[in-house]
Write a protein that holds these residues in place. Structure first.
Motif, PDB file in Angstrom:
ATOM      1  N   LYS A   1       0.830  -1.208   0.000  1.00 44.38           N
ATOM      2  CA  LYS A   1       0.000   0.000   0.000  1.00 44.38           C
ATOM      3  C   LYS A   1       0.864   1.257   0.000  1.00 44.38           C
ATOM      4  CE  LYS A   1      -3.570   2.403   2.613  1.00 44.38           C
ATOM      5  NZ  LYS A   1      -4.293   2.503   3.866  1.00 44.38           N
TER       6      LYS A   1
ATOM      7  N   GLU B   1       0.473   4.375  -2.649  1.00 40.89           N
ATOM      8  CA  GLU B   1       0.218   5.764  -2.250  1.00 40.89           C
ATOM      9  C   GLU B   1       1.212   6.730  -2.890  1.00 40.89           C
ATOM     10  OE1 GLU B   1       0.317   5.260   1.997  1.00 40.89           O
ATOM     11  OE2 GLU B   1      -1.820   4.721   2.081  1.00 40.89           O
TER      12      GLU B   1
ATOM     13  N   THR C   1       0.034   8.086  -6.315  1.00 41.63           N
ATOM     14  CA  THR C   1      -0.907   9.210  -6.220  1.00 41.63           C
ATOM     15  C   THR C   1      -0.164  10.509  -5.950  1.00 41.63           C
ATOM     16  OG1 THR C   1      -2.639   7.734  -5.418  1.00 41.63           O
ATOM     17  CG2 THR C   1      -2.931  10.090  -4.988  1.00 41.63           C
TER      18      THR C   1
END
Length: 151
Positions: free
Chosen positions: A131, A135, A138
């Motif tokens: 994860k 992230e 983004t």
């Protein structure tokens, strides 16, 4: 907390320090961008190129070196991205990241990195194992937009 280093036998304390890049290029097929992801057989994961600092090495220099070693690519380093902190085998690790545009080079598999792929951001987010790495995609896209680049 002091930990005995297995390699040199000296005592170290604090987190393992590392640096890396979210490596991108203009897509040769579309108007968008593609991100470079590497596969590490030791961890059986897909991630961004990164690695530990050598003694006396600056974080950004380590990030550029790791991109070259793991992907075979040269790059222009852009804006700093968030520092990521997590545990590896019970020891804290701190990885400082930068956005970096690929400028040339070619991938060659190694024992440490056996595969590399270029993927559009949504596919890259789907392929990344952790994860924390998803992230960063983004954040990279936001940084590129803020810099006037259209991802």
């Amino acid at each position: 907390m002091a930990v005995r280093d297995r390699g040199g036998g000296h005592t170290v304390s604090g987190p393992v320090l590392a640096a890396g890049c979210v490596l991108w290029r203009r897509s040769p097929c579309t108007d968008g961008i593609e991100l470079a992801l590497i596969h590490r057989p030791k961890w059986s994961d897909w991630s961004h190129p990164k690695g530990k600092l050598k003694p006396g090495e600056a974080f950004q220099d380590a990030a550029i070196r790791e991109v070259r070693e793991e992907t075979g690519m040269t790059c222009d380093v852009g804006s700093a991205l968030p520092t990521v902190r997590y545990l590896v085998e019970g020891r804290p690790k701190e990885v400082r990241y930068w956005a970096a545009q690929a400028t040339g080079g070619a991938f060659a598999p190694s024992k440490e990195v056996d595969r590399m792929v270029w993927l559009p951001p949504p596919a890259a987010q789907g392929r990344l194992t952790h994860k924390r790495d998803r992230e960063l995609v983004t954040v990279l896209l936001d940084a590129l937009r803020a810099a006037g680049e259209q991802p």
